[in-house]
Design a protein around this motif. Structure first.
Motif, PDB file in Angstrom:
ATOM      1  N   GLN A 106      30.154  38.109  -2.526  1.00  0.00           N
ATOM      2  CA  GLN A 106      29.732  39.567  -2.177  1.00  0.00           C
ATOM      3  C   GLN A 106      28.938  40.143  -3.274  1.00  0.00           C
ATOM      4  O   GLN A 106      28.133  41.106  -3.438  1.00  0.00           O
TER       5      GLN A 106
ATOM      6  N   ARG B 261      25.198  41.522  -3.566  1.00  0.00           N
ATOM      7  CA  ARG B 261      24.666  42.798  -3.968  1.00  0.00           C
ATOM      8  C   ARG B 261      23.888  42.855  -5.301  1.00  0.00           C
ATOM      9  O   ARG B 261      22.697  43.660  -5.266  1.00  0.00           O
TER      10      ARG B 261
ATOM     11  N   SER C 200      21.398  52.472  -0.942  1.00  0.00           N
ATOM     12  CA  SER C 200      22.476  52.046  -0.470  1.00  0.00           C
ATOM     13  C   SER C 200      22.496  51.557   0.980  1.00  0.00           C
ATOM     14  O   SER C 200      23.178  50.754   1.393  1.00  0.00           O
TER      15      SER C 200
ATOM     16  N   ASP D 102      23.635  47.764   1.797  1.00  0.00           N
ATOM     17  CA  ASP D 102      24.783  47.657   2.626  1.00  0.00           C
ATOM     18  C   ASP D 102      24.480  46.773   3.897  1.00  0.00           C
ATOM     19  O   ASP D 102      25.100  45.900   4.331  1.00  0.00           O
ATOM     20  N   HIS D 103      23.492  47.252   4.664  1.00  0.00           N
ATOM     21  CA  HIS D 103      23.027  46.414   5.934  1.00  0.00           C
ATOM     22  C   HIS D 103      22.540  45.052   5.313  1.00  0.00           C
ATOM     23  O   HIS D 103      22.812  44.133   6.132  1.00  0.00           O
TER      24      HIS D 103
ATOM     25  N   CYS E  65      33.247  45.345   7.065  1.00  0.00           N
ATOM     26  CA  CYS E  65      32.181  46.575   6.902  1.00  0.00           C
ATOM     27  C   CYS E  65      33.065  48.100   6.728  1.00  0.00           C
ATOM     28  O   CYS E  65      33.095  48.565   5.765  1.00  0.00           O
TER      29      CYS E  65
ATOM     30  N   ASP F 145      35.327  47.600   3.717  1.00  0.00           N
ATOM     31  CA  ASP F 145      34.525  48.169   2.598  1.00  0.00           C
ATOM     32  C   ASP F 145      33.699  49.367   2.453  1.00  0.00           C
ATOM     33  O   ASP F 145      32.743  49.729   1.648  1.00  0.00           O
TER      34      ASP F 145
ATOM     35  N   ALA G 211      31.884  50.912   4.583  1.00  0.00           N
ATOM     36  CA  ALA G 211      30.604  51.005   4.897  1.00  0.00           C
ATOM     37  C   ALA G 211      30.446  51.072   6.520  1.00  0.00           C
ATOM     38  O   ALA G 211      30.008  50.392   7.179  1.00  0.00           O
TER      39      ALA G 211
ATOM     40  N   VAL H  97      27.209  50.928   8.547  1.00  0.00           N
ATOM     41  CA  VAL H  97      26.794  49.656   8.962  1.00  0.00           C
ATOM     42  C   VAL H  97      27.541  49.266  10.305  1.00  0.00           C
ATOM     43  O   VAL H  97      26.696  48.813  11.222  1.00  0.00           O
TER      44      VAL H  97
END
Length: 374
Positions: free
Chosen positions: A205, A209, A219, A223-224, A260, A263, A265, A268
């Protein structure tokens, strides 16, 4: 020079299940993007439908089978049918780098490979030609270039990448602009997600990124893109095949959505929930609601919707072509997801034979898949 396609496919079928799905994901992304390319960036969906329904007089129902349309319809650029857009060329550049490096990860190497592919002496891309086209559009206050560019279209994301690389080399190119919403970052990270599937999750991951951020630091897009990579990785490791129906892919979506949320997110996770809420809506209509441009979250959502609501590779790609807009950014993710989900045998042979880069992509993916990955 790549070996004949049929021979390479026979070799790929000797891999274990995960190895075959790695190859199918990368090859699927290539073929789906090439299939969609002639209709790239057509935002007038009524005009697109009219052109497809009219066809080219060859007796083929192009509304039912719009893939590899023999005449360019893109108002931005024209290249031969079967060639790839810039989106998959980004994937291909990073795939080639990983093959050359025996899958060893080096961010500066990724940046150099991207620079060489799009701005090196052997490239077919022209930065000057692209800048001229956009300058003419600005001079006339047009939304699209005043004339269709003959040749490959260089994305604005990569123009920014070029400027950073020229200014400070690979290390300066690591950090994309903070306001770029397009899908280029995911495209750059896709080969890493596929070929290192099943490795240490935290390490992977972090690397995904980093690679995504060579194109953008916004972001929402990053993120997506990470969620898209997780979906592809999950299908490479444990496919939700045709026999599982829509529920198989929905279960994969649920697992990634939980990741997600864990994390932080939540945006998302909400994007994926909204896609599922539109599962009964025709894809062409859903893309209109989610967003036809290259921007995220719409590009991500449109691609996921196509796979969620289709039962095979060809149907998913055809639907997103008919939906118009930036069909190629959606097609790269659709091709990777559907390729991993349905495997090598799910890729239409007639399509493989029409995608110009398919033999070289297959050869590189096969070689890389044999190396393993961690």
């Amino acid at each position: 020079m790549a070996a004949p396609l049929e021979h390479l496919l026979e070799e790929a079928r000797t891999l274990d299940g995960i190895g075959q799905r790695k190859v199918a994901a990368l090859l699927g992304a290539c073929v789906a993007d090439a299939a969609a390319r002639p209709t790239h960036w057509v935002y007038d969906v009524a005009a697109l439908e009219a052109a497809l329904r009219q066809g080219t007089g060859d007796g083929v129902d192009r509304w039912a089978a719009p893939e590899f349309f023999p005449v360019n319809l893109s108002p931005f650029y024209s290249i031969p049918t079967g060639a790839n857009s810039c989106y998959f060329d980004i994937v291909h550049a990073v795939l080639a780098h990983l093959e050359r490096s025996d899958l060893a990860y080096a961010l500066d190497g990724v940046c150099t490979s991207l620079y060489d592919r799009f701005f090196g002496p052997a490239t077919e891309y022209s930065l000057a030609q692209r800048k001229d086209a956009m300058a003419q559009a600005r001079d006339t206050s047009a939304d699209t270039p005043t004339a269709v560019l003959e040749g490959k279209w260089l994305h604005g994301t990569l123009v920014h990448f070029h400027d950073r690389y020229v200014a400070g080399g690979a290390s300066a190119a690591r950090h994309g602009a903070a306001d770029i919403k397009e899908t280029d970052g995911f495209c750059a990270s896709l080969p890493l997600a596929v070929l290192h599937a099943g490795g240490d999750s935290a390490v992977l991951q972090a690397r995904l990124r980093e690679v995504s951020q060579t194109q953008t630091r916004w972001s929402v897009t990053v993120d997506h893109g990470l969620a898209a990579a997780r979906l592809v990785e999950a299908l490479v490791l444990e496919p939700a095949g045709a026999e599982d129906g829509d529920g198989g892919f929905a279960a994969v979506m649920d697992a990634v959505r939980e990741d997600c949320e864990a994390d932080d997110a939540a945006d998302v996770a909400a994007s994926m929930t909204y896609v599922e809420a539109l599962s009964d809506v025709p894809h062409e209509v859903a893309v209109g609601r989610l967003g036809r441009p290259c921007y995220n979250p719409g590009s991500f959502q449109g691609a996921v919707h196509a796979v969620l609501t289709s039962s095979d590779f060809a149907t998913a790609v055809r639907r997103t072509i008919r939906a118009g807009g930036c069909c190629c950014s959606r097609a790269v993710l659709i091709g990777a997801l559907a390729g991993a989900r349905y495997g090598l045998d799910g890729l239409p042979m007639a399509w493989l034979s029409k995608a110009h880069a398919a033999p070289s992509v297959l050869q590189s993916a096969l070689a890389a898949a044999r190396m393993g990955g961690a």
